[in-house]
Design a protein around this motif. Structure first.
Motif, PDB file in Angstrom:
ATOM      1  N   GLU A  45      -8.609  80.634  78.965  1.00 18.77           N
ATOM      2  CA  GLU A  45      -9.298  79.324  78.046  1.00 18.77           C
ATOM      3  C   GLU A  45      -9.164  80.145  76.704  1.00 18.77           C
ATOM      4  N   SER A  46     -10.284  79.587  75.740  1.00 17.95           N
ATOM      5  CA  SER A  46     -10.618  80.413  74.975  1.00 17.95           C
ATOM      6  C   SER A  46     -12.209  81.062  75.707  1.00 17.95           C
ATOM      7  N   GLY A  47     -12.670  82.167  74.889  1.00 21.84           N
ATOM      8  CA  GLY A  47     -14.201  82.460  75.297  1.00 21.84           C
ATOM      9  C   GLY A  47     -14.336  83.285  76.445  1.00 21.84           C
ATOM     10  N   SER A  48     -12.979  82.569  77.954  1.00 23.46           N
ATOM     11  CA  SER A  48     -12.947  83.623  78.784  1.00 23.46           C
ATOM     12  C   SER A  48     -13.017  85.117  78.686  1.00 23.46           C
ATOM     13  N   GLY A  49     -12.929  85.933  77.771  1.00 25.56           N
ATOM     14  CA  GLY A  49     -13.539  87.085  77.527  1.00 25.56           C
ATOM     15  C   GLY A  49     -11.703  88.037  77.321  1.00 25.56           C
ATOM     16  N   LYS A  50     -10.955  86.942  77.555  1.00 25.17           N
ATOM     17  CA  LYS A  50      -9.576  88.256  77.448  1.00 25.17           C
ATOM     18  C   LYS A  50      -9.600  89.073  76.099  1.00 25.17           C
ATOM     19  N   SER A  51      -9.615  88.421  74.951  1.00 19.18           N
ATOM     20  CA  SER A  51      -9.266  89.616  73.857  1.00 19.18           C
ATOM     21  C   SER A  51     -10.983  90.589  73.691  1.00 19.18           C
ATOM     22  N   VAL A  52     -11.622  90.722  74.470  1.00 21.25           N
ATOM     23  CA  VAL A  52     -12.801  91.226  74.416  1.00 21.25           C
ATOM     24  C   VAL A  52     -12.781  91.994  75.491  1.00 21.25           C
ATOM     25  N   TYR A 232     -11.632  83.042  84.210  1.00 23.76           N
ATOM     26  CA  TYR A 232     -12.408  82.247  83.829  1.00 23.76           C
ATOM     27  C   TYR A 232     -13.588  82.384  83.959  1.00 23.76           C
ATOM     28  N   ALA A 233     -14.801  82.322  82.931  1.00 21.55           N
ATOM     29  CA  ALA A 233     -16.215  82.609  82.014  1.00 21.55           C
ATOM     30  C   ALA A 233     -16.151  83.737  82.610  1.00 21.55           C
ATOM     31  N   GLY A 234     -15.298  84.694  81.968  1.00 16.06           N
ATOM     32  CA  GLY A 234     -15.317  86.149  82.068  1.00 16.06           C
ATOM     33  C   GLY A 234     -15.699  87.134  83.251  1.00 16.06           C
ATOM     34  N   GLN A 235     -14.633  86.816  83.991  1.00 16.19           N
ATOM     35  CA  GLN A 235     -13.829  86.837  85.008  1.00 16.19           C
ATOM     36  C   GLN A 235     -12.528  86.849  85.470  1.00 16.19           C
ATOM     37  N   VAL A 236     -11.958  87.504  86.422  1.00 16.63           N
ATOM     38  CA  VAL A 236     -10.417  87.441  86.867  1.00 16.63           C
ATOM     39  C   VAL A 236     -10.847  86.329  88.269  1.00 16.63           C
ATOM     40  N   VAL A 237      -9.651  85.471  88.577  1.00 15.64           N
ATOM     41  CA  VAL A 237     -10.490  84.045  89.447  1.00 15.64           C
ATOM     42  C   VAL A 237      -8.981  85.129  90.580  1.00 15.64           C
ATOM     43  N   GLU A 238      -7.556  84.914  89.466  1.00 17.85           N
ATOM     44  CA  GLU A 238      -6.602  84.498  90.613  1.00 17.85           C
ATOM     45  C   GLU A 238      -5.766  86.102  89.601  1.00 17.85           C
ATOM     46  N   GLU A 239      -4.442  87.020  90.653  1.00 15.91           N
ATOM     47  CA  GLU A 239      -3.921  87.482  90.707  1.00 15.91           C
ATOM     48  C   GLU A 239      -3.408  87.930  91.246  1.00 15.91           C
ATOM     49  N   THR A 240      -1.677  87.962  90.219  1.00 19.53           N
ATOM     50  CA  THR A 240      -0.888  87.643  91.269  1.00 19.53           C
ATOM     51  C   THR A 240       0.566  88.298  90.037  1.00 19.53           C
ATOM     52  N   ASP A 241       1.826  87.874  91.337  1.00 18.08           N
ATOM     53  CA  ASP A 241       3.154  88.129  90.088  1.00 18.08           C
ATOM     54  C   ASP A 241       3.619  86.984  89.606  1.00 18.08           C
ATOM     55  N   ARG A 282     -23.633  79.568  79.564  1.00 18.77           N
ATOM     56  CA  ARG A 282     -23.982  80.475  79.846  1.00 18.77           C
ATOM     57  C   ARG A 282     -24.347  80.442  80.816  1.00 18.77           C
ATOM     58  N   TYR A 283     -22.173  81.706  81.031  1.00 21.41           N
ATOM     59  CA  TYR A 283     -21.975  81.551  82.772  1.00 21.41           C
ATOM     60  C   TYR A 283     -22.197  83.082  83.067  1.00 21.41           C
ATOM     61  N   GLN A 284     -23.734  83.743  82.520  1.00 18.42           N
ATOM     62  CA  GLN A 284     -23.615  84.870  83.619  1.00 18.42           C
ATOM     63  C   GLN A 284     -24.803  84.866  83.938  1.00 18.42           C
ATOM     64  N   ASN A 285     -25.807  83.864  83.663  1.00 20.78           N
ATOM     65  CA  ASN A 285     -26.859  83.610  84.718  1.00 20.78           C
ATOM     66  C   ASN A 285     -26.779  82.729  85.975  1.00 20.78           C
TER      67      ASN A 285
END
Lengths: 336, 317
Positions: A45-52, A232-241, A282-285
Motif C-alpha cells: 500500500e501507499s507508504g510501504s516503501g515501494k517507490s523509495v 509492508y511498512a518498509g519491509q518485504v513480508v513475502e516473496e514468491t512466484d 512510526r513503524y521504525q521503532n
C-alpha cells in the motif's frame, strides 16, 4: 545463490530520511533478485516503501533521503559505489524508469522530439539526425499516430495515455536491461491502463528487458508479473512466484490483501473483507513484527521479535513466525 | 498572434484617453496654476488676468481638455507654459538620458538577479542563500533616496572619487568615460532595487520548478545535473519572471523621478518633477501620456514574449 548471476540484485537495502526527529529508516532490509527478461512486481500500500526502493536503485532519491545500508548489484557491479559519472551512464541507458504521473513527467516547454532525442544522443552517441530517426521509430513502436508531427509538438498537445506512451518510448529508446515502472498506469483511466500494460509487456519481451513493476493493483500483478514481492511498512513480508501468491499465500498480510479484492464469483450478499487497523505511523521503532497490531494470528513472540524473511518452500520466502517450518523453528534466511 | 497584437493596440486607445482625462481632472483640482507660479509683487493683477486668457486658463476645464485633445490628434503636444518650448521636443531630449539610466540598471539588475536567484534556490538554506535573501531584502527595503544620498556622501564628499550630479562634467566635452563615471551611482541605486526585487522572484520560481516531476525524468535519463538545471529547470523558472520584468519598466520609470532628482540626471524624471512644481500643465499632460504609452507597450511586449517562450500559451484569434 550468487548476486553475480542475476541482472539486478538488491541486498539488504536500507534507505533513510532526515527528519526533525532524526534519521528515519523508511525502506528497511529489502532484498530481491531480477533475472534478464523477468517481470518482478513490487506490491504494497501507499507508504510501504515501494517507490523509495525503486528510486534507491536509480539513486534518484530527493533531498533529505539517502541509502544507509545494503548493496545494489547490477551486472556484477555494486552501483552504490559508482561515482556520479558512471551512474549517469547506467541511468536511462541500462536501467530506465517510467513514473506514475504522465501529465507532469514531461517538460512542458521542450518538444517531444527534443526530449526523446536527448537520451538517445547522450547514450548511443548518435547524431541529431540519427537520433531523430530512432526517436520517430520508437514513437511508432509505442503506437502513437502522426509521429512526425508529434516530434515537434509540446507535451500539452497529448493526452495522459499518449504521454505515458511517450515516456515508455523514451525509457526503452536505449534498449535498457531493466525498466523500472513506478505505478505506470495509476493516473490513467482503466481502458488505457490495459493498453499501456500490454504495450510495456510486448516491447520488453521483444527487447529482453526485465521489468521491475511497482504497483498496488493486484489485478495488474496477476496480468504482468512472474514473481511478486509484497511489501509492508518498509519491509518485504513475502516473496514468491505469481501463481503461488494467488493460490497459496502464506503471510497473513498477503492473505488479507487477497481477500479484500472483489470477486466476480462472490455471493451477492457477501461483504468485502478488509484488514482491520492501519499501518503504524512510526513503524521504525517497532521491535517485533510490523504487522503485529493488525494480525489475526499474532502471538507474544511476534510482539517482541522481528521475524526473518525465511525460505518456506522452493522460491517462496515469508516473514512470519506462524508459518510452516518457521513455526517449527527450522528455517533458513532467504538472503544472507 | 498578429491579430492579437492589433486587437491589443486598439484596446489600448480608450485606456490612453481615459488616463489623460483622469490626469487632467486631478491636475485641475490641484491648487495653483502656471500663472500663480509667476506671481511676484511687481506683476499687476491685470497682467496676470491677461496671462490667464492668453494661456486659455479662463475657459472651463472640459474646454481646455478638448482643445488639448484636438491638438493631440494632430500629433501636437503643445508648448510648455513656462519655457515655451514644444513639449514633444522637451520629452524627446530628456528620453535619451532616462533610457540610458534605466536600460543599464535593468540589464545589470537582471544579470545579477537571475544567476543569483537560481543559485540561491539550488542551495536553499546554505550560507549563500541566506546572503542572497538578506541582500535582496536590503535592496528592496532601503529607500532609493536614502541609498542615493548615502552613496553621494561616501563617494563624492568623503572619498571624492565620483561626481555627485549631472550626466557630464559641467563645461567639459562629456564623452563616454565621463558619462560612465556619472552613471555609476544612480545605476547602483536602481540596480540594488531591481536585483533585490528579482532575486526573490527568481528564487521562489526556481524552488517551485525544482520540485517538478519532469526534472526527475531528466535525471532518470542520465543527464548531468548542470544540463538538468540549465535546459530543463531554468527555462521553466524564467517564464513567470517575464511578467515581473515587464512590470519592472513602469516601476523604474517611477523610481527615475526620485533618483534623477537626487543625482540631477537630465532625464524624464527630473522634467516631471520640475513641471509639476511649476504647474506646467501642457508638459505634465505630455509626460503623463508618455508614461501611459510606456506602460502599455511594456505590458504588450510582456504578453508577446510570454507566448513566444511558453508553448502552453496561445492567444486566440
Amino acid at each position: 545463490m550468487t548476486e553475480m548471476d542475476d541482472l539486478l540484485a538488491v541486498n539488504h537495502l536500507q534507505t533513510a530520511f532526515d527528519t526533525d526527529q532524526g534519521l528515519v529508516v523508511s525502506v528497511d532490509d529489502v532484498s530481491f533478485r531480477l533475472k534478464p527478461g523477468e517481470t518482478l512486481a513490487l506490491v504494497g500500500e501507499s507508504g510501504s516503501g515501494k517507490s523509495v526502493t525503486a528510486l534507491s536503485v536509480m539513486q534518484l532519491l530527493g533531498k533529505g533521503s539517502r541509502i544507509v545500508g545494503g548493496k545494489v548489484w547490477f551486472e556484477g557491479t555494486n552501483v552504490l559505489e559508482l561515482d556520479d559519472k558512471l551512474m549517469r551512464e547506467i541511468r536511462g541507458n541500462k536501467i530506465s524508469m517510467i513514473f506514475q504521473e504522465p501529465m507532469t513527467s514531461l517538460n512542458p516547454v521542450l518538444t517531444i522530439g527534443y526530449q526523446m532525442c536527448e537520451s538517445i544522443m547522450l547514450h548511443l552517441k548518435q547524431s541529431k539526425k540519427e537520433a531523430r530517426e530512432a526517436a520517430i521509430a520508437m514513437l511508432r513502436k509505442v503506437g502513437l499516430p502522426r509521429v512526425e508531427q508529434i516530434m515537434d509538438e509540446y507535451p500539452l498537445a497529448l493526452s495522459g495515455g499518449m504521454r505515458q506512451r511517450v515516456m515508455i518510448a523514451m525509457a526503452l529508446s536505449c534498449k535498457p536491461k531493466v525498466l523500472i515502472a513506478d505505478e505506470p498506469t495509476t493516473a490513467l483511466d482503466v481502458t488505457v491502463q490495459a493498453q499501456i500494460m500490454q504495450l510495456m509487456k510486448e516491447l520488453c519481451e521483444e527487447s529482453g528487458t526485465a521489468i521491475l513493476l511497482i504497483t498496488h493493483d493486484l489485478g495488474v500483478v496477476a496480468e504482468m508479473a512472474d514473481r511478486v514481492l509484497v511489501m509492508y511498512a518498509g519491509q518485504v513480508v513475502e516473496e514468491t512466484d505469481v501463481y503461488t501468491l494467488f493460490d497459496h499465500p502464506e503471510h497473513p498480510y498477503t492473505k488479507g490483501l487477497l481477500k479484500s479484492i472483489p470477486r466476480i464469483d462472490a455471493d451477492e450478499h457477501e461483504s468485502l473483507e478488509s484488514i482491520p487497523g492501519v499501518v503504524p505511523v512510526r513503524y521504525q521503532n517497532i521491535a517485533g513484527c510490523r504487522f503485529y497490531n493488525r494480525c489475526p494470528i499474532a502471538t507474544e513472540t511476534c510482539k517482541s521479535v522481528l521475524p526473518p524473511l525465511a525460505i518456506t518452500n522452493e522460491g517462496h520466502y515469508t516473514r512470519c513466525w506462524e508459518v510452516g517450518n518457521i513455526k517449527e523453528g527450522v528455517w533458513e534466511e532467504a538472503y544472507e | 498572434m498578429f491579430n492579437y497584437v492589433i486587437r491589443r493596440i486598439f484596446i489600448a486607445i480608450p485606456v490612453l484617453i481615459g488616463v489623460t482625462i483622469i490626469n487632467f481632472i486631478i491636475m485641475s483640482m490641484a491648487p495653483g496654476s502656471p500663472v500663480d507660479m509667476l506671481i511676484s509683487p511687481q506683476i499687476p493683477a491685470e497682467a496676470l488676468a491677461a496671462k490667464r486668457i492668453e494661456l486659455g486658463l479662463d475657459a472651463p476645464a472640459y474646454v481646455q481638455y478638448l482643445s488639448w485633445f484636438k491638438h493631440l490628434l494632430q500629433g501636437d503636444l503643445g508648448y510648455s507654459m513656462i519655457t515655451y518650448e514644444p513639449v514633444l521636443n522637451m520629452i524627446l531630449s530628456r528620453m535619451g538620458p532616462t533610457l540610458l539610466l534605466m536600460g543599464v540598471s535593468l540589464i545589470i539588475g537582471v544579470a545579477i538577479a537571475v544567476p543569483l536567484g537560481i543559485l540561491s534556490a539550488r542551495k536553499q538554506y546554505s550560507k549563500l542563500d541566506y546572503a542572497a535573501v538578506t541582500g535582496s531584502f536590503l535592496g528592496i527595503s532601503v529607500p532609493n533616496f536614502f541609498l542615493g544620498l548615502g552613496l553621494i556622501y561616501v563617494f563624492s564628499i568623503w572619498l571624492k572619487i565620483l561626481p555627485s550630479s549631472g550626466m557630464t562634467t559641467l563645461g567639459s566635452e562629456g564623452g563616454f568615460g565621463d558619462i560612465l563615471l556619472h552613471l555609476i551611482m544612480p545605476v547602483i541605486v536602481l540596480t540594488a532595487n531591481v536585483a533585490g526585487r528579482n532575486i526573490r522572484y527568481v528564487r521562489s520560481s526556481m524552488l517551485e520548478i525544482l520540485e517538478q516531476d519532469y526534472l526527475r525524468t531528466a535525471r532518470a535519463k542520465g543527464l548531468k545535473e548542470t544540463l538538468v538545471i540549465n535546459r530543463h529547470a531554468v527555462r521553466n523558472a524564467l517564464i513567470p519572471i517575464i511578467t515581473v520584468l515587464g512590470m519592472e519598466i513602469p516601476i523604474l520609470f517611477g523610481g527615475a523621478v526620485v533618483i534623477e532628482q537626487i543625482f540631477s540626471w537630465p532625464g524624464i524624471g527630473q522634467l516631471t518633477m520640475s513641471s509639476i512644481m511649476s504647474r506646467d500643465y501642457s508638459t505634465i499632460m505630455g509626460l503623463n501620456l508618455t508614461a501611459a504609452v510606456i506602460v502599455i507597450v511594456a505590458n504588450l511586449l510582456t504578453d508577446i514574449t510570454y507566448a513566444l517562450v511558453d508553448p502552453r500559451i496561445k492567444y486566440s484569434k
